[in-house]
Design an enzyme around this catalytic site. Sequence first.
Site: not given
Ligand code: MRU
Length: 365
Positions: A53-55, A203, A243
């Site tokens: 997960r995470g962009a 998270q 994201d």
């Molecule tokens: O739903 P997730 O856990 O994928 O969400 C992640 C986030 O919102 C992060 O803040 C974002 O992707 C930036 S990661 C460097």
Amino acid sequence: MKVDGVHYRSLWWNESDAALEIIDQRWLPHEFVTQQLGSLQDYATAIYELRVRGAPLIGATAAYGVAFAMQQEPTDRAFEEAYKVFHATRPTAINLKWALDRARAVVIPLAEAERFPAALQFAHDLADADVETNRMIGVHGLEIIREIAAGKPAGEPVNLLTHCNAGWIATVDWGTATSPMYHAHDAGISIHTWVDETRPRNQGSLTSWELGSHGIPHTYIVDNAGGHLMQHGQVDMVIVGTDRTTRAGDVCNKIGTYLKALAAKANGVPFYVALPSSTIDWTVRDGRKEIPIEERDGREISHIFWGKNAVGEVTEVQITPDGVQVANPAFDVTPAGLVTGLITERGVCEASEEALAAMFPDLAG
Ligand code: MRU
């Protein structure tokens, strides 16, 4: 970063098995479980279920997913099938589309025999570039923290607040919002981070695990505590990830980010967003109207994930009345006007169309 003294990236290619390994983040911080992805569906499930997960990490996983698809069958049809399956997993983070579009430009012009090695090299290069990008975000963000530290009484830590996990496991390494924290800590600057729990998927516990592993003092708080802490002068700087960032500097991040930005504005607390340029969607301007917000399964709210039982089955506990209507938007948009600055791999700039275009003239179009 290190886990029990061993350096890890959040994903890596296993050369002997010719397959991708991921850290299954659902079990952190309690269990460090890795998984080898062996089918297209494995990749898609890993992304949808937030095993990865995470962009930036979603983008890197999709790049390796294209390599996997080309390993199986290096045809146009197989590429388009992989593109469609991965693209459908999560709609908000632009890195997914960014990585898939770039992979298409590399792979499709090639003869079929050349596609798998080229796609794999592309994924490796994308992963390496992500690490360096995030390192540079830390180098630039460090200077903001250093300046805040210089204005504080000696011995007092700089108090940061972060939301969700924009850490090394949300990227290939370093993280975005956490990279300045790691750099500041390593430079000997005293910091302390308020870590938002980030309901419903918590998270924040990943962020807490990361910061704890690196020896960074931090305190885990419920999502609603931030405004109170800001009112009482206990936050010097908010720093979050994103994201999708619009060309005008609106930022779309984990649900609840917007409320933190409002509280920061009301209390004169600087609100920074750390981002690689791969999260800028140059095709959109108004984030509130143009960014699709992922709506996740209501069960993430109506039930609390309870871990595993004695025979290893996942258990959950329902916390709402039977049949209650739930809504679970996973992201929200913080308008550029609430953002003090964007910390990118090229430096820090104002959250505005002019400043972003000046920072990235080669990308802005
Ligand atoms: O739903 P997730 O856990 O994928 O969400 C992640 C986030 O919102 C992060 O803040 C974002 O992707 C930036 S990661 C460097």
